[in-house]
Design a protein around this motif. Structure first.
Motif, PDB file in Angstrom:
ATOM      1  N   ILE A  29      43.271  46.032  41.460  1.00 36.34           N
ATOM      2  CA  ILE A  29      44.713  46.214  41.387  1.00 36.34           C
ATOM      3  C   ILE A  29      45.068  47.643  41.761  1.00 36.34           C
ATOM      4  CG2 ILE A  29      44.599  46.711  38.882  1.00 36.34           C
ATOM      5  CD1 ILE A  29      47.435  45.386  38.718  1.00 36.34           C
ATOM      6  N   ASN A  30      46.167  47.776  42.478  1.00 29.84           N
ATOM      7  CA  ASN A  30      46.711  49.089  42.779  1.00 29.84           C
ATOM      8  C   ASN A  30      47.721  49.408  41.676  1.00 29.84           C
ATOM      9  OD1 ASN A  30      48.103  51.310  43.699  1.00 29.84           O
ATOM     10  ND2 ASN A  30      48.546  50.469  45.709  1.00 29.84           N
ATOM     11  N   PRO A  31      47.407  50.339  40.789  1.00 32.48           N
ATOM     12  CA  PRO A  31      48.314  50.618  39.674  1.00 32.48           C
ATOM     13  C   PRO A  31      49.678  51.157  40.118  1.00 32.48           C
ATOM     14  CG  PRO A  31      46.132  51.489  39.215  1.00 32.48           C
ATOM     15  CD  PRO A  31      46.164  51.105  40.663  1.00 32.48           C
ATOM     16  N   SER A  32      49.730  51.677  41.325  1.00 33.10           N
ATOM     17  CA  SER A  32      50.994  52.213  41.796  1.00 33.10           C
ATOM     18  C   SER A  32      52.003  51.116  42.098  1.00 33.10           C
ATOM     19  CB  SER A  32      50.774  53.085  43.038  1.00 33.10           C
ATOM     20  OG  SER A  32      51.998  53.572  43.528  1.00 33.10           O
ATOM     21  N   GLY A  33      51.641  50.198  43.001  1.00 34.57           N
ATOM     22  CA  GLY A  33      52.568  49.149  43.389  1.00 34.57           C
ATOM     23  C   GLY A  33      52.308  47.818  42.709  1.00 34.57           C
ATOM     24  N   GLY A  34      51.140  47.676  42.088  1.00 39.01           N
ATOM     25  CA  GLY A  34      50.809  46.431  41.417  1.00 39.01           C
ATOM     26  C   GLY A  34      50.160  45.388  42.310  1.00 39.01           C
ATOM     27  N   SER A  35      49.925  45.707  43.588  1.00 34.86           N
ATOM     28  CA  SER A  35      49.295  44.719  44.469  1.00 34.86           C
ATOM     29  C   SER A  35      47.868  44.451  44.021  1.00 34.86           C
ATOM     30  CB  SER A  35      49.297  45.210  45.919  1.00 34.86           C
ATOM     31  OG  SER A  35      48.566  46.413  46.031  1.00 34.86           O
ATOM     32  N   THR A  36      47.427  43.225  44.283  1.00 31.56           N
ATOM     33  CA  THR A  36      46.114  42.794  43.810  1.00 31.56           C
ATOM     34  C   THR A  36      45.339  42.078  44.912  1.00 31.56           C
ATOM     35  OG1 THR A  36      47.082  40.732  43.010  1.00 31.56           O
ATOM     36  CG2 THR A  36      46.847  42.520  41.404  1.00 31.56           C
ATOM     37  N   THR A  37      44.026  42.081  44.776  1.00 30.19           N
ATOM     38  CA  THR A  37      43.124  41.269  45.585  1.00 30.19           C
ATOM     39  C   THR A  37      42.074  40.718  44.650  1.00 30.19           C
ATOM     40  OG1 THR A  37      43.437  42.644  47.556  1.00 30.19           O
ATOM     41  CG2 THR A  37      41.523  41.194  47.519  1.00 30.19           C
ATOM     42  N   TYR A  38      41.890  39.407  44.724  1.00 28.06           N
ATOM     43  CA  TYR A  38      40.956  38.753  43.809  1.00 28.06           C
ATOM     44  C   TYR A  38      39.755  38.217  44.565  1.00 28.06           C
ATOM     45  CZ  TYR A  38      45.150  38.737  40.837  1.00 28.06           C
ATOM     46  OH  TYR A  38      46.263  39.105  40.122  1.00 28.06           O
ATOM     47  N   ALA A  39      38.621  38.195  43.875  1.00 24.18           N
ATOM     48  CA  ALA A  39      37.446  37.561  44.436  1.00 24.18           C
ATOM     49  C   ALA A  39      37.702  36.069  44.579  1.00 24.18           C
ATOM     50  CB  ALA A  39      36.233  37.809  43.548  1.00 24.18           C
ATOM     51  N   GLN A  40      37.122  35.499  45.602  1.00 27.00           N
ATOM     52  CA  GLN A  40      37.364  34.091  45.900  1.00 27.00           C
ATOM     53  C   GLN A  40      37.001  33.196  44.710  1.00 27.00           C
ATOM     54  OE1 GLN A  40      35.750  33.085  49.694  1.00 27.00           O
ATOM     55  NE2 GLN A  40      36.917  31.187  49.841  1.00 27.00           N
ATOM     56  N   ASN A  41      35.949  33.566  43.992  1.00 21.42           N
ATOM     57  CA  ASN A  41      35.487  32.751  42.862  1.00 21.42           C
ATOM     58  C   ASN A  41      36.521  32.621  41.752  1.00 21.42           C
ATOM     59  OD1 ASN A  41      33.068  32.369  44.119  1.00 21.42           O
ATOM     60  ND2 ASN A  41      31.890  33.732  42.797  1.00 21.42           N
ATOM     61  N   PHE A  42      37.466  33.575  41.707  1.00 24.55           N
ATOM     62  CA  PHE A  42      38.402  33.620  40.595  1.00 24.55           C
ATOM     63  C   PHE A  42      39.850  33.324  41.008  1.00 24.55           C
ATOM     64  CE2 PHE A  42      35.366  35.071  37.591  1.00 24.55           C
ATOM     65  CZ  PHE A  42      34.473  35.854  38.299  1.00 24.55           C
ATOM     66  N   GLN A  43      40.067  33.152  42.296  1.00 27.86           N
ATOM     67  CA  GLN A  43      41.437  32.923  42.738  1.00 27.86           C
ATOM     68  C   GLN A  43      41.997  31.663  42.103  1.00 27.86           C
ATOM     69  OE1 GLN A  43      41.853  33.185  46.990  1.00 27.86           O
ATOM     70  NE2 GLN A  43      41.378  35.365  47.014  1.00 27.86           N
ATOM     71  N   GLY A  44      43.216  31.796  41.611  1.00 30.40           N
ATOM     72  CA  GLY A  44      43.863  30.692  40.927  1.00 30.40           C
ATOM     73  C   GLY A  44      43.670  30.723  39.423  1.00 30.40           C
ATOM     74  N   ARG A  45      42.703  31.504  38.948  1.00 27.65           N
ATOM     75  CA  ARG A  45      42.433  31.591  37.501  1.00 27.65           C
ATOM     76  C   ARG A  45      42.642  32.980  36.927  1.00 27.65           C
ATOM     77  NH1 ARG A  45      37.854  30.458  34.311  1.00 27.65           N
ATOM     78  NH2 ARG A  45      36.435  31.222  35.936  1.00 27.65           N
ATOM     79  N   VAL A  46      42.641  33.994  37.779  1.00 26.86           N
ATOM     80  CA  VAL A  46      42.726  35.365  37.291  1.00 26.86           C
ATOM     81  C   VAL A  46      44.057  35.990  37.706  1.00 26.86           C
ATOM     82  CG1 VAL A  46      41.664  36.497  39.308  1.00 26.86           C
ATOM     83  CG2 VAL A  46      41.429  37.526  37.030  1.00 26.86           C
ATOM     84  N   THR A  47      44.602  36.797  36.815  1.00 26.96           N
ATOM     85  CA  THR A  47      45.811  37.555  37.097  1.00 26.96           C
ATOM     86  C   THR A  47      45.607  38.978  36.593  1.00 26.96           C
ATOM     87  OG1 THR A  47      47.186  35.583  36.802  1.00 26.96           O
ATOM     88  CG2 THR A  47      48.307  37.720  36.778  1.00 26.96           C
ATOM     89  N   MET A  48      45.787  39.925  37.485  1.00 31.76           N
ATOM     90  CA  MET A  48      45.660  41.339  37.113  1.00 31.76           C
ATOM     91  C   MET A  48      47.030  41.993  37.197  1.00 31.76           C
ATOM     92  SD  MET A  48      42.061  42.249  38.996  1.00 31.76           S
ATOM     93  CE  MET A  48      40.633  41.209  38.672  1.00 31.76           C
TER      94      MET A  48
END
Lengths: 119, 108
Positions: free
Chosen positions: A51-70
């Motif tokens: 997560i970019n703490p400045s703007g809040g943008s995120t990138t998730y590992a494929q294994n967790f997409q759909g289940r993780v929220t940062m």
């Protein structure tokens, strides 16, 4: 000094969600990207996302997409990782880590949060 | 996605020994390769970044080398406190920020 302090251990039932926090101190919170890494029992380190703490943008590992929220709360210098639909395979120690660039590496880590999923 | 392969998966060595751990990537990562030490119950600790730069505060017996696809972490003069699992990580092509599978170092 630079510190990352994580929330305490959690015990959850299968199918539930867990939210782990990581509070930063000793530096300007919004400058450095923050990552989540986990280690299941007997397994290696597994990168979950960033997560970019400045703007809040995120990138998730494929294994967790759909289940993780940062997410992050800049007023509290804190990032959060929420993992839903927990299964026994999600029992692990979860770490937050600060990314330092321009030659990217994880220079500061939180102490870890044990999440146990058990019925 | 870049794959990371560490070898050996484990090793046992005596205090004072020179220990070498290898990390191979499935394609070139230039010098964007980091090494971490992880002890049970503790947070991982950065040892080396950009293949060979020693993180501040890390003992000089740790060193890293390599570029492209082949990298080495060397412990020159193994100490009892070096018992840990060591991971490589590539930061050239992300995401994902892939780690190797780890090398467990035990003291004889």
């Amino acid at each position: 000094q630079v510190l990352l302090v994580q929330s305490g251990g959690e015990v959850k039932k299968p199918g539930a969600s867990v939210k782990v926090s990581c509070m930063a101190s000793g530096y300007t919170f919004t400058i450095y990207f923050m990552h989540w890494v986990r280690q299941a029992p007997g397994q290696g380190l597994e990168w979950m996302g960033v997560i970019n703490p400045s703007g809040g943008s995120t990138t998730y590992a494929q294994n967790f997409q759909g289940r993780v929220t940062m997410t992050r709360d800049t007023s509290a210098n804190t990032i959060y990782m929420e993992l839903s639909d927990l299964g026994s395979e999600d029992t692990a120690v979860y770490y937050c880590a600060r990314e330092r660039g321009p030659n990217p590496h994880f220079d500061v880590w939180g102490q870890g949060t044990l999440v146990t999923v058990s019925s | 996605e870049i794959q990371m392969t560490q070898s050996p998966s484990s090793l046992s060595a005596s205090v004072g020994d020179r220990v070498t751990i290898t990390c191979r990537t499935s394609r070139s990562v230039s010098s964007y390769l980091n090494w971490y030490q992880h002890k049970p119950g503790k947070a991982p600790k950065l040892l080396i970044y950009v293949a060979s730069v020693l993180q501040s505060g890390v003992p000089s017996r740790f060193s890293g080398s390599g570029s492209g696809t082949d990298f080495t972490l060397t412990i020159s003069g193994l100490q009892p406190e070096d018992s840990a699992t060591y991971y490589c990580q590539q930061s050239y092509s992300t995401p994902p920020w892939a780690f190797g599978q780890g090398t467990k170092v035990e003291i004889k």
